[in-house]
Write a protein that holds these residues in place. Sequence first.
Motif, PDB file in Angstrom:
ATOM      1  N   LEU A   1       0.842  -1.210   0.000  1.00  0.00           N
ATOM      2  CA  LEU A   1       0.000   0.000   0.000  1.00  0.00           C
ATOM      3  C   LEU A   1       0.871   1.251   0.000  1.00  0.00           C
ATOM      4  O   LEU A   1       0.573   2.237  -0.682  1.00  0.00           O
ATOM      5  CB  LEU A   1      -0.925  -0.020   1.218  1.00  0.00           C
ATOM      6  N   ASN A   2       1.959   1.212   0.761  1.00  0.00           N
ATOM      7  CA  ASN A   2       2.850   2.370   0.806  1.00  0.00           C
ATOM      8  C   ASN A   2       3.497   2.638  -0.561  1.00  0.00           C
ATOM      9  O   ASN A   2       3.584   3.769  -1.028  1.00  0.00           O
ATOM     10  CB  ASN A   2       3.951   2.150   1.864  1.00  0.00           C
ATOM     11  N   MET A   3       3.933   1.583  -1.235  1.00  0.00           N
ATOM     12  CA  MET A   3       4.544   1.754  -2.567  1.00  0.00           C
ATOM     13  C   MET A   3       3.506   2.238  -3.591  1.00  0.00           C
ATOM     14  O   MET A   3       3.836   2.919  -4.553  1.00  0.00           O
ATOM     15  CB  MET A   3       5.160   0.441  -3.047  1.00  0.00           C
ATOM     16  N   MET A   4       2.242   1.891  -3.352  1.00  0.00           N
ATOM     17  CA  MET A   4       1.177   2.321  -4.268  1.00  0.00           C
ATOM     18  C   MET A   4       0.788   3.778  -4.014  1.00  0.00           C
ATOM     19  O   MET A   4       0.661   4.571  -4.943  1.00  0.00           O
ATOM     20  CB  MET A   4      -0.081   1.448  -4.052  1.00  0.00           C
ATOM     21  N   PHE A   5       0.624   4.140  -2.761  1.00  0.00           N
ATOM     22  CA  PHE A   5      -0.063   5.412  -2.476  1.00  0.00           C
ATOM     23  C   PHE A   5       0.798   6.494  -1.844  1.00  0.00           C
ATOM     24  O   PHE A   5       0.354   7.650  -1.754  1.00  0.00           O
ATOM     25  CB  PHE A   5      -1.292   5.155  -1.588  1.00  0.00           C
ATOM     26  N   SER A   6       2.003   6.173  -1.364  1.00  0.00           N
ATOM     27  CA  SER A   6       2.783   7.270  -0.751  1.00  0.00           C
ATOM     28  C   SER A   6       3.467   8.085  -1.853  1.00  0.00           C
ATOM     29  O   SER A   6       3.702   7.592  -2.953  1.00  0.00           O
ATOM     30  CB  SER A   6       3.824   6.717   0.216  1.00  0.00           C
ATOM     31  N   VAL A   7       3.723   9.347  -1.559  1.00  0.00           N
ATOM     32  CA  VAL A   7       4.422  10.232  -2.507  1.00  0.00           C
ATOM     33  C   VAL A   7       5.538  10.934  -1.743  1.00  0.00           C
ATOM     34  O   VAL A   7       5.439  11.104  -0.514  1.00  0.00           O
ATOM     35  CB  VAL A   7       3.456  11.278  -3.127  1.00  0.00           C
ATOM     36  N   PRO A   8       6.593  11.332  -2.426  1.00  0.00           N
ATOM     37  CA  PRO A   8       7.716  11.978  -1.720  1.00  0.00           C
ATOM     38  C   PRO A   8       7.282  13.243  -0.962  1.00  0.00           C
ATOM     39  O   PRO A   8       7.858  13.607   0.033  1.00  0.00           O
ATOM     40  CB  PRO A   8       8.670  12.338  -2.862  1.00  0.00           C
ATOM     41  N   ALA A   9       6.174  13.835  -1.438  1.00  0.00           N
ATOM     42  CA  ALA A   9       5.799  15.137  -0.854  1.00  0.00           C
ATOM     43  C   ALA A   9       5.174  15.005   0.528  1.00  0.00           C
ATOM     44  O   ALA A   9       5.126  15.952   1.300  1.00  0.00           O
ATOM     45  CB  ALA A   9       4.814  15.832  -1.803  1.00  0.00           C
ATOM     46  N   GLU A  10       4.641  13.838   0.855  1.00  0.00           N
ATOM     47  CA  GLU A  10       4.017  13.707   2.184  1.00  0.00           C
ATOM     48  C   GLU A  10       3.949  12.235   2.588  1.00  0.00           C
ATOM     49  O   GLU A  10       3.997  11.345   1.744  1.00  0.00           O
ATOM     50  CB  GLU A  10       2.599  14.302   2.178  1.00  0.00           C
ATOM     51  N   ASP A  11       3.826  12.003   3.901  1.00  0.00           N
ATOM     52  CA  ASP A  11       3.726  10.624   4.399  1.00  0.00           C
ATOM     53  C   ASP A  11       2.365  10.042   4.033  1.00  0.00           C
ATOM     54  O   ASP A  11       1.393  10.767   3.883  1.00  0.00           O
ATOM     55  CB  ASP A  11       3.884  10.622   5.931  1.00  0.00           C
ATOM     56  N   TYR A  12       2.341   8.729   3.924  1.00  0.00           N
ATOM     57  CA  TYR A  12       1.076   8.021   3.661  1.00  0.00           C
ATOM     58  C   TYR A  12       0.716   7.251   4.928  1.00  0.00           C
ATOM     59  O   TYR A  12       1.521   6.470   5.437  1.00  0.00           O
ATOM     60  CB  TYR A  12       1.250   7.075   2.478  1.00  0.00           C
ATOM     61  N   LYS A  13      -0.494   7.488   5.436  1.00  0.00           N
ATOM     62  CA  LYS A  13      -0.910   6.795   6.666  1.00  0.00           C
ATOM     63  C   LYS A  13      -1.685   5.531   6.303  1.00  0.00           C
ATOM     64  O   LYS A  13      -2.704   5.603   5.622  1.00  0.00           O
ATOM     65  CB  LYS A  13      -1.794   7.742   7.502  1.00  0.00           C
ATOM     66  N   ILE A  14      -1.158   4.384   6.697  1.00  0.00           N
ATOM     67  CA  ILE A  14      -1.795   3.101   6.345  1.00  0.00           C
ATOM     68  C   ILE A  14      -2.950   2.829   7.301  1.00  0.00           C
ATOM     69  O   ILE A  14      -2.770   2.792   8.517  1.00  0.00           O
ATOM     70  CB  ILE A  14      -0.762   1.954   6.414  1.00  0.00           C
ATOM     71  N   SER A  15      -4.154   2.669   6.738  1.00  0.00           N
ATOM     72  CA  SER A  15      -5.323   2.319   7.574  1.00  0.00           C
ATOM     73  C   SER A  15      -5.249   0.833   7.925  1.00  0.00           C
ATOM     74  O   SER A  15      -5.145  -0.008   7.024  1.00  0.00           O
ATOM     75  CB  SER A  15      -6.619   2.586   6.786  1.00  0.00           C
ATOM     76  N   PRO A  16      -5.292   0.481   9.206  1.00  0.00           N
ATOM     77  CA  PRO A  16      -5.239  -0.941   9.592  1.00  0.00           C
ATOM     78  C   PRO A  16      -6.334  -1.764   8.923  1.00  0.00           C
ATOM     79  O   PRO A  16      -6.100  -2.907   8.512  1.00  0.00           O
ATOM     80  CB  PRO A  16      -5.422  -0.902  11.114  1.00  0.00           C
ATOM     81  N   ALA A  17      -7.500  -1.172   8.738  1.00  0.00           N
ATOM     82  CA  ALA A  17      -8.616  -1.920   8.096  1.00  0.00           C
ATOM     83  C   ALA A  17      -8.268  -2.216   6.642  1.00  0.00           C
ATOM     84  O   ALA A  17      -8.490  -3.320   6.128  1.00  0.00           O
ATOM     85  CB  ALA A  17      -9.902  -1.120   8.186  1.00  0.00           C
TER      86      ALA A  17
END
Length: 426
Positions: free
Chosen positions: A198-214
């Motif tokens: 999920l992080n490789m899919m949705f994170s961007v260098p400009a900001e952190d990506y918060k992974i939803s446990p669900a």
Amino acid sequence: MADQKAILKAGDKEIELPILSGTAGHDVIDVRKLGASGYFTFDPGFMATGSCESAITYIDGAKGELLHRGFDIESLARDSDYLEVCYMLLHGDAPSSDEYQDFKRTITRHTMVHDQLNMFFHGFRNDAHPMAMLCGTVGALSSFYHSDLDVNSETQRLRSAHRLIAKMPTLVAMCYKYNIGQPFVYPRNDLSYAGNFLNMMFSVPAEDYKISPAVERAMDRIFILHADHEQNASTSTVRLAGSSGANPYACIAAGVASLWGPAHGGANEACLNMLEEIGTVDRIPEFIARAKDKNDSFRLMGFGHRVYKNHDPRATVMRESCHEVLDELKIDDPLLDVAMELERIALSDDYFAEKKLFPNVDFYSGIVLKAIGIPTNMFTCIFALSRTVGWISHWHEMLSQPGQKIGRPRQLYTGSAHREYKPIKK
Ligand code: SDX
């Protein structure tokens, strides 16, 4: 294996064939020696043909049962995780806690791809279908791991398996990032398998990506539910390609190609496109009528299965997941209303009951993936990511079996008998 016999009466011949029994499921008639009697079996589509002996997955289509190494899919989806299921499929039994941690460490440390692989993407149009890019880049892995690869070595086979299980999420995420014009995100060893994806899919260098446990749990469950499924079309493709001793990365690319078809793993993408085409609940009867119309090639995507004639146990688990994710993310997706109503109408319609057409795993997985924010054209890539462990486990099992032969089916020839060739004036 039982010592029962089948007697085949053909012409003036009476041919005795052994019947073999497994742990569960259909007995099989062993026809390996039938050719010597002048006959072949004929079974296009393999409606009633066992292509191999396997101990990995058992499906009972009548009962709607799916076992991986004897463990039922409902328990695995509820209480296990994808890496534990990967270990079982590959090694034959559930891991101990230490074996699990060791396996997880091994997979985690193979998640990066060779940096030169990035350049393969720049040869694709950026609107290339992600499955086209996945086919190409998985095949390209064979150019990085080939020269010293001995498929007859168990150690090297398992290393190939570890690399593929580890690198598929990285490659799938790269296909997505290339498609949307964002920079590739490197894997992170501090995240779970699903969380890292999920992080490789949705994170961007400009900001952190918060992974939803669900979402992380739903993603891992989707991986589990698609991990393996006996001798389906793409797994049989990998087995046939691997039977010649071909490079395993190239064999997995062949599996990706086969899975892409809308009759197989492409069905989740096709199902979402169909739900979007239906659009609203009041248009469902029009599509149900089309599905029944013999002169209309339209089929309800996400319904029906070659083996399951009761229900697809994965669809049941997927349906629960679907509601969990939509409730957790507070998503009120009208497509789910259309999907639920379509399921209700189809299951109460005699036509579908007679033809045993029930929602399959692809019917709900597409809705969950859409809820997670994954675009429709990425759905089959996610299926391929999940199924890689099944493909490579069957490949490994086949090459571990003594007396393994290259797959080489025969045919019923209906072309011209011999005729004289007359050269033309050129
Ligand atoms: C997967 O093999 C696996 O295990 C696959 C899979 C896995 O995990 O690897 O489970 C994943 O591929 C699931 C299936 C996803 N595909 C779809 O949802 C596409 C829609 N479904 C079909 O195209 C179809 O049901 C198949 C391909 C899944 C199965 O086809 P079969 O077993 O060859 O059955 P068939 O095509 O001969 O259909 C039997 C009858 C036909 O009518 P008649 O000719 O007998 O009158 O049922 C009808 C078909 O027209 N039919 C459908 C239908 N599926 C079959 N009618 C309407 N809608 C449908 N979806």
